[in-house]
Design an enzyme around this catalytic site. Structure first.
Site, PDB file in Angstrom:
ATOM      1  N   LYS A   1       0.826  -1.213   0.000  1.00  0.00           N
ATOM      2  CA  LYS A   1       0.000   0.000   0.000  1.00  0.00           C
ATOM      3  C   LYS A   1       0.866   1.272   0.000  1.00  0.00           C
ATOM      4  O   LYS A   1       2.066   1.220   0.298  1.00  0.00           O
ATOM      5  CB  LYS A   1      -0.942  -0.044   1.199  1.00  0.00           C
ATOM      6  CG  LYS A   1      -1.937  -1.221   1.130  1.00  0.00           C
ATOM      7  CD  LYS A   1      -2.965  -1.157   2.266  1.00  0.00           C
ATOM      8  CE  LYS A   1      -3.948  -2.312   2.163  1.00  0.00           C
ATOM      9  NZ  LYS A   1      -5.009  -2.214   3.210  1.00  0.00           N
TER      10      LYS A   1
ATOM     11  N   TYR B   1     -12.414  -1.526  -3.834  1.00  0.00           N
ATOM     12  CA  TYR B   1     -12.919  -1.717  -2.469  1.00  0.00           C
ATOM     13  C   TYR B   1     -14.439  -1.548  -2.383  1.00  0.00           C
ATOM     14  O   TYR B   1     -14.969  -1.267  -1.309  1.00  0.00           O
ATOM     15  CB  TYR B   1     -12.212  -0.767  -1.506  1.00  0.00           C
ATOM     16  CG  TYR B   1     -10.814  -1.219  -1.131  1.00  0.00           C
ATOM     17  CD1 TYR B   1     -10.626  -2.331  -0.301  1.00  0.00           C
ATOM     18  CD2 TYR B   1      -9.680  -0.559  -1.591  1.00  0.00           C
ATOM     19  CE1 TYR B   1      -9.351  -2.766   0.057  1.00  0.00           C
ATOM     20  CE2 TYR B   1      -8.399  -0.983  -1.237  1.00  0.00           C
ATOM     21  CZ  TYR B   1      -8.248  -2.085  -0.409  1.00  0.00           C
ATOM     22  OH  TYR B   1      -6.991  -2.509  -0.049  1.00  0.00           O
TER      23      TYR B   1
ATOM     24  N   PHE C   1     -15.364   3.849   7.033  1.00  0.00           N
ATOM     25  CA  PHE C   1     -14.005   4.212   6.636  1.00  0.00           C
ATOM     26  C   PHE C   1     -13.800   4.190   5.121  1.00  0.00           C
ATOM     27  O   PHE C   1     -12.679   4.370   4.645  1.00  0.00           O
ATOM     28  CB  PHE C   1     -12.984   3.288   7.319  1.00  0.00           C
ATOM     29  CG  PHE C   1     -13.187   1.821   7.042  1.00  0.00           C
ATOM     30  CD1 PHE C   1     -12.705   1.232   5.875  1.00  0.00           C
ATOM     31  CD2 PHE C   1     -13.851   1.010   7.952  1.00  0.00           C
ATOM     32  CE1 PHE C   1     -12.892  -0.119   5.606  1.00  0.00           C
ATOM     33  CE2 PHE C   1     -14.041  -0.353   7.689  1.00  0.00           C
ATOM     34  CZ  PHE C   1     -13.556  -0.915   6.514  1.00  0.00           C
TER      35      PHE C   1
ATOM     36  N   ARG D   1      -2.408 -14.578   4.243  1.00  0.00           N
ATOM     37  CA  ARG D   1      -3.094 -13.837   5.317  1.00  0.00           C
ATOM     38  C   ARG D   1      -2.349 -14.039   6.643  1.00  0.00           C
ATOM     39  O   ARG D   1      -2.252 -13.117   7.447  1.00  0.00           O
ATOM     40  CB  ARG D   1      -4.557 -14.288   5.441  1.00  0.00           C
ATOM     41  CG  ARG D   1      -5.434 -13.958   4.231  1.00  0.00           C
ATOM     42  CD  ARG D   1      -5.808 -12.517   4.097  1.00  0.00           C
ATOM     43  NE  ARG D   1      -6.601 -12.022   5.197  1.00  0.00           N
ATOM     44  CZ  ARG D   1      -7.296 -10.878   5.150  1.00  0.00           C
ATOM     45  NH1 ARG D   1      -7.306 -10.124   4.047  1.00  0.00           N
ATOM     46  NH2 ARG D   1      -7.975 -10.457   6.186  1.00  0.00           N
TER      47      ARG D   1
ATOM     48  N   THR E   1      -5.603  -7.094  10.476  1.00  0.00           N
ATOM     49  CA  THR E   1      -5.853  -5.783   9.871  1.00  0.00           C
ATOM     50  C   THR E   1      -5.289  -4.653  10.734  1.00  0.00           C
ATOM     51  O   THR E   1      -4.663  -3.723  10.229  1.00  0.00           O
ATOM     52  CB  THR E   1      -7.383  -5.571   9.707  1.00  0.00           C
ATOM     53  OG1 THR E   1      -7.930  -6.716   9.041  1.00  0.00           O
ATOM     54  CG2 THR E   1      -7.684  -4.314   8.913  1.00  0.00           C
TER      55      THR E   1
ATOM     56  N   ARG F   1       2.381  -6.786   8.752  1.00  0.00           N
ATOM     57  CA  ARG F   1       1.691  -5.623   9.326  1.00  0.00           C
ATOM     58  C   ARG F   1       2.291  -5.244  10.690  1.00  0.00           C
ATOM     59  O   ARG F   1       2.406  -4.064  11.013  1.00  0.00           O
ATOM     60  CB  ARG F   1       0.193  -5.884   9.408  1.00  0.00           C
ATOM     61  CG  ARG F   1      -0.473  -5.700   8.023  1.00  0.00           C
ATOM     62  CD  ARG F   1      -1.882  -6.201   7.990  1.00  0.00           C
ATOM     63  NE  ARG F   1      -2.617  -5.750   6.809  1.00  0.00           N
ATOM     64  CZ  ARG F   1      -3.784  -6.254   6.441  1.00  0.00           C
ATOM     65  NH1 ARG F   1      -4.363  -7.221   7.145  1.00  0.00           N
ATOM     66  NH2 ARG F   1      -4.389  -5.800   5.361  1.00  0.00           N
TER      67      ARG F   1
ATOM     68  N   ASN G   1      -2.149   0.193   6.677  1.00  0.00           N
ATOM     69  CA  ASN G   1      -1.622  -1.068   7.217  1.00  0.00           C
ATOM     70  C   ASN G   1      -0.729  -1.837   6.235  1.00  0.00           C
ATOM     71  O   ASN G   1      -0.652  -3.062   6.288  1.00  0.00           O
ATOM     72  CB  ASN G   1      -2.755  -1.931   7.777  1.00  0.00           C
ATOM     73  CG  ASN G   1      -3.784  -2.282   6.720  1.00  0.00           C
ATOM     74  OD1 ASN G   1      -3.639  -1.918   5.560  1.00  0.00           O
ATOM     75  ND2 ASN G   1      -4.812  -3.004   7.123  1.00  0.00           N
TER      76      ASN G   1
ATOM     77  N   HIS H   1      -2.094  -5.479   1.385  1.00  0.00           N
ATOM     78  CA  HIS H   1      -3.374  -6.154   1.157  1.00  0.00           C
ATOM     79  C   HIS H   1      -3.114  -7.622   0.840  1.00  0.00           C
ATOM     80  O   HIS H   1      -2.119  -7.952   0.194  1.00  0.00           O
ATOM     81  CB  HIS H   1      -4.087  -5.510  -0.046  1.00  0.00           C
ATOM     82  CG  HIS H   1      -5.273  -6.288  -0.541  1.00  0.00           C
ATOM     83  ND1 HIS H   1      -6.521  -6.177   0.038  1.00  0.00           N
ATOM     84  CD2 HIS H   1      -5.400  -7.219  -1.526  1.00  0.00           C
ATOM     85  CE1 HIS H   1      -7.356  -6.998  -0.586  1.00  0.00           C
ATOM     86  NE2 HIS H   1      -6.706  -7.642  -1.544  1.00  0.00           N
TER      87      HIS H   1
ATOM     88  N   GLU I   1      -9.438 -10.063  -7.976  1.00  0.00           N
ATOM     89  CA  GLU I   1      -8.516  -8.949  -7.720  1.00  0.00           C
ATOM     90  C   GLU I   1      -7.287  -9.020  -8.632  1.00  0.00           C
ATOM     91  O   GLU I   1      -6.801  -7.990  -9.100  1.00  0.00           O
ATOM     92  CB  GLU I   1      -8.113  -8.957  -6.246  1.00  0.00           C
ATOM     93  CG  GLU I   1      -9.284  -8.622  -5.333  1.00  0.00           C
ATOM     94  CD  GLU I   1      -8.997  -8.820  -3.852  1.00  0.00           C
ATOM     95  OE1 GLU I   1      -9.907  -8.595  -3.044  1.00  0.00           O
ATOM     96  OE2 GLU I   1      -7.860  -9.213  -3.494  1.00  0.00           O
TER      97      GLU I   1
HETATM   98  P1  IDP Z   1      -8.158  -6.701   5.498  1.00  0.00           P
HETATM   99  O1  IDP Z   1      -7.324  -5.797   4.597  1.00  0.00           O
HETATM  100  O2  IDP Z   1      -7.339  -7.213   6.660  1.00  0.00           O
HETATM  101  O3  IDP Z   1      -8.859  -7.789   4.750  1.00  0.00           O
HETATM  102  P2  IDP Z   1     -10.734  -5.366   5.687  1.00  0.00           P
HETATM  103  O4  IDP Z   1     -11.629  -5.432   6.882  1.00  0.00           O
HETATM  104  O5  IDP Z   1     -11.120  -6.114   4.469  1.00  0.00           O
HETATM  105  O6  IDP Z   1      -9.257  -5.776   6.177  1.00  0.00           O
HETATM  106  O7  IDP Z   1     -10.572  -3.823   5.343  1.00  0.00           O
HETATM  107  C1  IDP Z   1      -9.962  -3.425   4.129  1.00  0.00           C
HETATM  108  C2  IDP Z   1      -9.012  -2.286   4.415  1.00  0.00           C
HETATM  109  O8  IDP Z   1      -9.757  -1.154   4.891  1.00  0.00           O
HETATM  110  C3  IDP Z   1      -8.004  -2.542   5.545  1.00  0.00           C
HETATM  111  O9  IDP Z   1      -6.871  -3.281   5.127  1.00  0.00           O
HETATM  112  C4  IDP Z   1      -7.646  -1.128   5.959  1.00  0.00           C
HETATM  113  O10 IDP Z   1      -6.721  -0.518   5.043  1.00  0.00           O
HETATM  114  C5  IDP Z   1      -8.996  -0.428   5.834  1.00  0.00           C
HETATM  115  N1  IDP Z   1      -9.715  -0.420   7.116  1.00  0.00           N
HETATM  116  C6  IDP Z   1     -10.315  -1.479   7.730  1.00  0.00           C
HETATM  117  N2  IDP Z   1     -10.875  -1.125   8.902  1.00  0.00           N
HETATM  118  C7  IDP Z   1     -10.628   0.204   9.037  1.00  0.00           C
HETATM  119  C8  IDP Z   1     -10.956   1.175  10.057  1.00  0.00           C
HETATM  120  O11 IDP Z   1     -11.595   0.873  11.072  1.00  0.00           O
HETATM  121  N3  IDP Z   1     -10.525   2.453   9.839  1.00  0.00           N
HETATM  122  C9  IDP Z   1      -9.817   2.825   8.716  1.00  0.00           C
HETATM  123  N4  IDP Z   1      -9.498   1.950   7.741  1.00  0.00           N
HETATM  124  C10 IDP Z   1      -9.887   0.655   7.900  1.00  0.00           C
HETATM  125 MG    MG Z   2     -10.414  -7.730   3.375  1.00  0.00          MG
END
Ligand code: IDP
Ligand code: MG
Length: 139
Positions: A11, A51, A59, A87, A93, A104, A114, A117, A128
């Site tokens: 990212k 997304y 968010f 993963r 996350t 991470r 973070n 992805h 994707e």
């Molecule tokens: P993942 O990337 O671990 O699968 P997801 O829940 O699918 O997590 O969320 C996608 C992306 O959205 C996360 O990797 C992060 O960049 C962002 N994100 C998730 N939760 C939050 C939040 O509470 N605040 C801000 N950004 C978030």
């Molecule tokens: Mg996800």
């Protein structure tokens, strides 16, 4: 049976911080083969499309702004049990909850920014990967 491909993006936060090399080293050490890879940048429209599944989340706009804020590295990776193992390699996350040694835990700064992805299913890995690469590039 679990598939052998997954999709990743390093990212904008991690690219900006100069972590491409260190992150790719972790990915290689974990046994993933690079099938396709490019440095690219998502427009806000493309980030929103990627997304779209999160568009009702609070968010979403923050995520779209962040993911279109600078260059990313997009890649298709290959390994047995690729989605689940990747993963595990990237960690939770929220980096404060990510296991020690995960990408991470090492490189992410917040739940939003973070570092990396990883696809969450074989089906999404296919969707994707195809979003970023022509099928003919996936040799
Ligand atoms: P993942 O990337 O671990 O699968 P997801 O829940 O699918 O997590 O969320 C996608 C992306 O959205 C996360 O990797 C992060 O960049 C962002 N994100 C998730 N939760 C939050 C939040 O509470 N605040 C801000 N950004 C978030
Ligand atoms: Mg996800």
């Amino acid at each position: 049976m679990a598939g052998n491909k997954t999709f990743t993006m390093i990212k904008p936060d991690a690219v900006k911080a100069g972590h491409i090399g260190a992150i790719m080293a972790k990915i290689n050490e974990a046994g993933f083969r690079i099938v396709a890879m490019k440095l690219t940048k998502l427009s806000p429209e493309k980030a929103g499309e990627f997304y779209a599944v999160h568009k009702e989340r609070p968010f979403y706009q923050e995520l779209v702004d962040f993911m279109s804020s600078g260059p990313i590295v997009a890649a298709i990776l290959e390994k047995d049990n690729a989605v689940e193992d990747f993963r595990t390699l990237i960690g939770a996350t929220d980096p404060s909850k990510a296991a020690p040694g995960t990408i991470r835990a090492l490189f992410a700064t917040s739940i939003g920014e973070n570092a990396i992805h990883g696809s969450d299913s074989d089906e999404n890995a296919q969707i994707e990967g195809s979003f970023h690469f022509a099928v003919t590039e996936m040799f």
